[in-house]
Design an enzyme around this catalytic site. Structure first.
Site, mmCIF file in Angstrom:
data_model
loop_
_atom_site.group_PDB
_atom_site.id
_atom_site.type_symbol
_atom_site.label_atom_id
_atom_site.label_comp_id
_atom_site.label_asym_id
_atom_site.label_seq_id
_atom_site.Cartn_x
_atom_site.Cartn_y
_atom_site.Cartn_z
ATOM 1 N N ALA A 1 44.958 44.869 53.968
ATOM 2 C CA ALA A 1 43.587 44.884 54.463
ATOM 3 C C ALA A 1 43.397 45.962 55.540
ATOM 4 O O ALA A 1 42.523 45.851 56.403
ATOM 5 C CB ALA A 1 43.170 43.501 54.984
ATOM 6 N N GLU B 55 51.698 43.057 47.847
ATOM 7 C CA GLU B 55 51.107 42.057 48.740
ATOM 8 C C GLU B 55 51.437 40.657 48.207
ATOM 9 O O GLU B 55 51.803 39.766 48.955
ATOM 10 C CB GLU B 55 49.590 42.254 48.832
ATOM 11 C CG GLU B 55 48.928 41.259 49.786
ATOM 12 C CD GLU B 55 47.452 41.556 50.049
ATOM 13 O OE1 GLU B 55 47.007 42.695 49.878
ATOM 14 O OE2 GLU B 55 46.738 40.622 50.464
ATOM 15 N N THR C 172 39.267 38.965 54.692
ATOM 16 C CA THR C 172 38.050 38.163 54.552
ATOM 17 C C THR C 172 38.364 36.672 54.647
ATOM 18 O O THR C 172 37.471 35.867 54.872
ATOM 19 C CB THR C 172 37.335 38.492 53.234
ATOM 20 O OG1 THR C 172 38.221 38.210 52.154
ATOM 21 C CG2 THR C 172 36.932 39.954 53.177
ATOM 22 N N PHE D 281 50.833 49.870 48.378
ATOM 23 C CA PHE D 281 49.446 50.082 47.923
ATOM 24 C C PHE D 281 48.780 48.797 47.470
ATOM 25 O O PHE D 281 47.838 48.831 46.666
ATOM 26 C CB PHE D 281 49.400 51.144 46.812
ATOM 27 C CG PHE D 281 50.021 52.453 47.209
ATOM 28 C CD1 PHE D 281 49.444 53.228 48.202
ATOM 29 C CD2 PHE D 281 51.209 52.903 46.624
ATOM 30 C CE1 PHE D 281 50.018 54.432 48.602
ATOM 31 C CE2 PHE D 281 51.790 54.099 47.019
ATOM 32 C CZ PHE D 281 51.194 54.862 48.009
ATOM 33 N N GLU E 4 42.818 51.934 53.807
ATOM 34 C CA GLU E 4 42.094 51.845 52.548
ATOM 35 C C GLU E 4 40.785 52.631 52.476
ATOM 36 O O GLU E 4 40.467 53.186 51.417
ATOM 37 C CB GLU E 4 41.783 50.366 52.229
ATOM 38 C CG GLU E 4 43.019 49.533 51.996
ATOM 39 C CD GLU E 4 42.675 48.056 51.971
ATOM 40 O OE1 GLU E 4 42.393 47.486 53.031
ATOM 41 O OE2 GLU E 4 42.659 47.480 50.871
ATOM 42 N N GLN F 286 55.255 43.478 50.977
ATOM 43 C CA GLN F 286 54.286 43.629 52.071
ATOM 44 C C GLN F 286 54.095 42.295 52.784
ATOM 45 O O GLN F 286 53.387 42.227 53.769
ATOM 46 C CB GLN F 286 52.926 44.076 51.514
ATOM 47 C CG GLN F 286 52.900 45.489 50.966
ATOM 48 C CD GLN F 286 51.571 45.822 50.294
ATOM 49 O OE1 GLN F 286 51.535 46.122 49.107
ATOM 50 N NE2 GLN F 286 50.465 45.777 51.040
ATOM 51 N N ARG G 271 35.842 40.490 48.030
ATOM 52 C CA ARG G 271 35.617 41.759 48.719
ATOM 53 C C ARG G 271 34.679 42.649 47.892
ATOM 54 O O ARG G 271 33.903 43.435 48.448
ATOM 55 C CB ARG G 271 36.930 42.455 49.067
ATOM 56 C CG ARG G 271 36.757 43.582 50.060
ATOM 57 C CD ARG G 271 38.069 44.178 50.535
ATOM 58 N NE ARG G 271 38.632 43.549 51.714
ATOM 59 C CZ ARG G 271 38.309 43.847 52.973
ATOM 60 N NH1 ARG G 271 37.397 44.770 53.224
ATOM 61 N NH2 ARG G 271 38.880 43.227 53.985
ATOM 62 N N ARG H 48 44.770 49.060 47.036
ATOM 63 C CA ARG H 48 44.016 49.828 48.037
ATOM 64 C C ARG H 48 42.494 49.736 47.827
ATOM 65 O O ARG H 48 41.952 50.271 46.866
ATOM 66 C CB ARG H 48 44.467 51.273 47.979
ATOM 67 C CG ARG H 48 44.329 52.010 49.284
ATOM 68 C CD ARG H 48 44.994 53.363 49.173
ATOM 69 N NE ARG H 48 45.313 53.917 50.490
ATOM 70 C CZ ARG H 48 46.070 54.973 50.695
ATOM 71 N NH1 ARG H 48 46.604 55.605 49.685
ATOM 72 N NH2 ARG H 48 46.298 55.404 51.908
ATOM 73 N N PHE I 225 40.995 46.791 47.465
ATOM 74 C CA PHE I 225 40.950 45.345 47.225
ATOM 75 C C PHE I 225 39.602 44.870 46.686
ATOM 76 O O PHE I 225 38.984 43.975 47.231
ATOM 77 C CB PHE I 225 41.254 44.649 48.571
ATOM 78 C CG PHE I 225 41.838 43.261 48.464
ATOM 79 C CD1 PHE I 225 43.151 43.053 48.079
ATOM 80 C CD2 PHE I 225 41.078 42.146 48.778
ATOM 81 C CE1 PHE I 225 43.696 41.767 48.012
ATOM 82 C CE2 PHE I 225 41.614 40.853 48.721
ATOM 83 C CZ PHE I 225 42.931 40.674 48.333
#
Ligand code: MTE
Ligand code: LUZ
Ligand code: MOS
Length: 753
Positions: A503, A226, A434, A222, A707, A191, A304, A336, A338
């Site tokens: 995100a 990442e 974020t 998912f 998400e 990703q 988060r 998903r 996060f």
């Protein structure tokens, strides 16, 4: 208009890492993983393993030409272990051989001796031993002591939620091809192409411009790709560099299950205060996150959690503390939501406990505290365009919920063997990374002189339909047929310095960058058409459905003619668009700011039925009012809601990650790890679009979708729990997720584990 890949997926024609046709000299890598959770490497012997015919090399950390450091946020992660190992599955050696079979055979002959050290598996134990990945973080507003002193009811408790395996259909993998000179091309299932490029550059000790990372598509990510696609890509690049041959590394399913990180398990303590009217006055919560052996994205995930501590509710006095605990598990990672789901789960549980204590229905407290415009969230952002109440109200009316609740009560009074329960699950999810700097994207558009269009962006297609959305945004901006547009692969040579597609903002930001690039070319095309048609400077020139209009009058200048004439007149038919989400900021000293461009809202109403004899649960229906903004593509967005919902239901009802005392994942195959299938998805899923939702931050007024709907799944937990309580005629003490059939049965018969 559907997901572009739909037909080829169904025909089995879509290409993944393992499908690329390999050059004749390609080699295969297989990684030797740590079999213990914590220990020192005392000695090793690779001679026997090397002696097998067809083994080309066995690499260790000593073979790394650059740095052995791949930590993304905190520099605490090595590519290949040096003297110590910290989790089962940590990479130690890489066998490179002429076939995968040979590499695997060789691996079994590696001799290694460890001195085992004590391993920590659980986050509370880690905390007690002060084993942390980072210092605790506190988000707070108001005055928590005052809030509690004004409260008529104060409820305290604990809650824990389990981890979750991503189970992307395509396992982790990459394929690297040495190019001329020092250059190297990495084809990766990631990703985050720029992260692969950066870490490969560090490990190989060469600059980023010598590394090209290419991503065609992912068989699902998912969040699991990442950060954690990077090591495999970098290992394949290292092996390719050292052997000077193309090298493929694809994990088997069992390897992938065993060695990669998952959703973070959390254990939390809370205290909630309410007044007589059911208004929540104060909420104090401490989250203990099981981060695993190295930081990976854990600190960002935890942050988060803190942002979403109050879900869709306004609470004037909040103190939320997040503690990222270091354990000897594989590093847990993005999944998903996060950290959002873990945070929202606790406040939902706290409200449920409060409702039980006060003796009013949970949904009355929920409804009374929904966010309104002007409310200040505990991180300082002021709520604007809140659809929290409108989603809830629309759900109540549209689904005739009052009747349904009455019907559930009637059912329960008439049935002994089956009992039903229900829940409301409102959501509020902030859209933007974020970490503010990540909120940027770019797009490169070429119009070829036959009128066809090529678009390259930073977005990675992983099944979520981002390619189709970008094409729709471009087609609408140019007003051309979508068939003319091709979305290219994601490639770091065409799009630089990209953020991960994550995100939920991949479609938002990359479609916005594409619209900017398209508008730039469009402005040139309009002037080109003006010249071509000898129109006046004040004349209104438009392209509508591939035809040029002057002052609303159709001309015979078509898209194809216009493109050719523009090219012929030596006008640039390419543009690069850059988008940075405006007006967002967050101060990590005060933990205040406006981190999110906007929020996504919605409400789910869930009905569960349990079989009182066998403890089996079934989700009968989930009815959702969701705030899509103006959907770019209702079919794709519906698919995202349904998929995320079922993934969320799986997390809270059946997916159970069990580790042995010494840190080994016991549920390491699909016969021991249960994920939801078509039979366990709700009998009925109804998704209603909230009308009149606008969003000036989304492309063509759309909202991010990837998400947020995952969190509707949490409703299944509370609906099942409610059904248990209806069966027992008393409140349930279950305070951990998932609520498996086993747990239901034991609870029904008071045989708590
Ligand atoms: N949908 C499919 N089919 N496959 C995926 O891997 N990932 C989810 C979501 N939907 C995913 C998916 C996650 S975790 C995110 S962050 C978003 O898609 C990313 O895509 P977007 O930003 O374009 O929405
Ligand atoms: N990744 C990240 C994310 O780096 N920052 C985020 O805020 C985020 N949010 C959701 C999913 N991935
Ligand atoms: Mo999604 S967890 O942001 O990849």
């Amino acid at each position: 208009m559907k997901n572009f890949d739909a037909i080829n997926h169904i025909k089995g024609k879509s290409i993944y890492i393992d499908d690329f046709v390999l050059p004749q000299n390609a080699l295969f890598a297989s990684v030797f993983f740590s079999p213990i959770a914590h220990g020192k490497i005392i000695s090793f012997n690779l001679e026997k393993a090397k002696s097998i015919d067809g083994v080309v090399a066995i690499l260790s950390s000593k073979d790394i030409p650059g740095e052995n450091q791949i930590g993304g946020i905190i520099q605490d992660e090595v590519l290949l272990a040096e003297n110590e190992v910290h989790f089962i599955g940590e990479s130690i050696f890489v066998v490179v051989a002429k076939s995968l079979e040979i590499a695997r055979k060789s691996k079994k002959l590696i001799e290694i001796e460890f001195e085992e050290l004590p391993a920590i598996i659980n986050e509370r134990e880690a905390f007690a031993k002060n084993s942390l990945l980072a210092p605790p973080v506190i988000f707070a507003n108001g005055n928590i002591e005052e809030g509690f002193s004004e409260s008529d009811f104060i409820i305290e408790g604990s809650f824990s939620s389990g981890g979750q395996e991503h189970l992307y259909l395509e396992t982790q993998g990459a394929f690297s091809i040495p190019q001329e000179g020092e250059r190297i091309k990495i084809i990766s299932s990631t990703q985050n192409p720029s992260a692969v490029q950066k870490q490969a550059s560090k490990v190989l000790g060469i600059s980023m411009n010598k590394i090209e990372v290419e991503v065609l598509r992912l068989g699902g990510g998912f969040g699991g790709k990442e950060d954690q696609a990077t090591p495999w890509a970098v290992i394949s690049a290292l092996a390719a560099r050292i052997t000077n041959s193309p090298v493929k590394l694809v994990l088997s399913r069992q390897e992938d299950l065993l060695v990669t990180g998952k959703r973070h398990p959390y254990s939390s303590d809370f205290k909630i205060g309410l007044n007589k009217d059911g208004k929540i006055l104060a909420y104090e919560v401490t989250y203990f996150q099981n981060g695993g052996a190295v930081a990976d994205l854990s600190t960002a995930v935890l942050e988060r959690t803190l942002f979403h501590a109050t879900n869709s509710y306004f609470i004037p006095n909040v103190k939320a503390t997040g503690i990222s605990c270091k354990t000897n598990l594989p590093p847990n990672t993005a999944f998903r939501g996060f950290g959002g789901p873990q945070g929202m789960f606790v406040i939902e549980f706290a409200i449920e406990q409060a409702a039980n204590k006060i003796g009013i229905p949970k949904h009355e407290i929920q409804k009374k505290n929904l966010l309104k415009d002007g409310d200040e969230l505990h991180y300082g952002q002021i709520v604007e365009n809140s659809n929290s109440e409108s989603c809830w109200q629309k759900a109540e009316i549209q689904f005739n919920i009052e009747n349904q609740i009455r019907e559930i009560k009637r059912f329960n009074s008439e049935n002994q063997l089956y009992k039903k329960g229900f829940s409301f699950m409102p959501i509020c999810f902030g859209i933007s990374f974020t970490s503010t700097f990540l909120n940027q994207a770019n797009s490169l558009i070429h119009i070829y002189h036959d009128g066809s269009v090529s678009i390259s962006t930073a977005a990675v297609e992983m099944g979520q339909g981002v390619n189709a959305k970008i094409a729709i945004a471009a087609a609408k901006t140019f007003s051309i047929n979508i068939e003319r547009i091709r979305i290219e692969t994601t490639n770091t040579s065409r799009n630089a310095n990209t953020s991960p597609t994550a995100a939920s903002s991949g479609a938002d930001m990359n479609a916005n960058a594409t619209i900017l690039a398209a508008k730039e070319i469009l402005a040139r095309l309009i002037e080109s058409a003006r010249t071509e048609l000898n129109a006046n400077p004040t004349d209104l020139i438009e392209i509508i459905d591939e035809i040029v209009f002057v002052n609303h009058e159709k001309t015979n200048l078509t898209w194809e003619k216009l493109i050719w004439r523009t090219y012929f007149n030596r006008i640039n038919l390419s543009a690069h668009g850059f988008y940075a989400t405006p007006n967002i900021h967050f101060d990590r000293k005060t933990n205040k700011g406006k981190p999110f461009a906007y929020h996504v809202y919605g409400t789910a109403f869930t009905i569960a039925k349990i079989d009182v004899l066998r403890g089996i649960s079934k989700i009968e229906s989930v009815q959702i009012v969701h705030d899509f903004g103006k959907s770019l593509n209702p079919e794709i967005d519906l698919g995202q809601v349904e998929g995320a919902l079922v993934q969320g239901i799986g997390w809270v009802t059946m997916e159970e990650l069990q580790y042995s005392e010494n840190g080994k994942l016991l549920a390491n195959s699909l016969s021991t790890y249960k994920i939801p299938d078509i039979y366990s998805s709700p009998d009925k899923t109804e998704v209603v679009f909230l009308d009149n939702s606008e969003n000036r931050f989304g492309p063509l007024s759309s909202k991010a979708i990837g998400e947020p709907p995952f969190m509707y799944g949490i409703g299944a937990f509370f609906a099942i729990k409610n059904a248990i309580e209806n069966a027992k005629q008393e409140k349930s003490k279950i305070n951990s997720s998932p609520i498996t059939n086993e747990k239901i049965l034991l609870e029904l018969y008071n045989e708590r584990k």
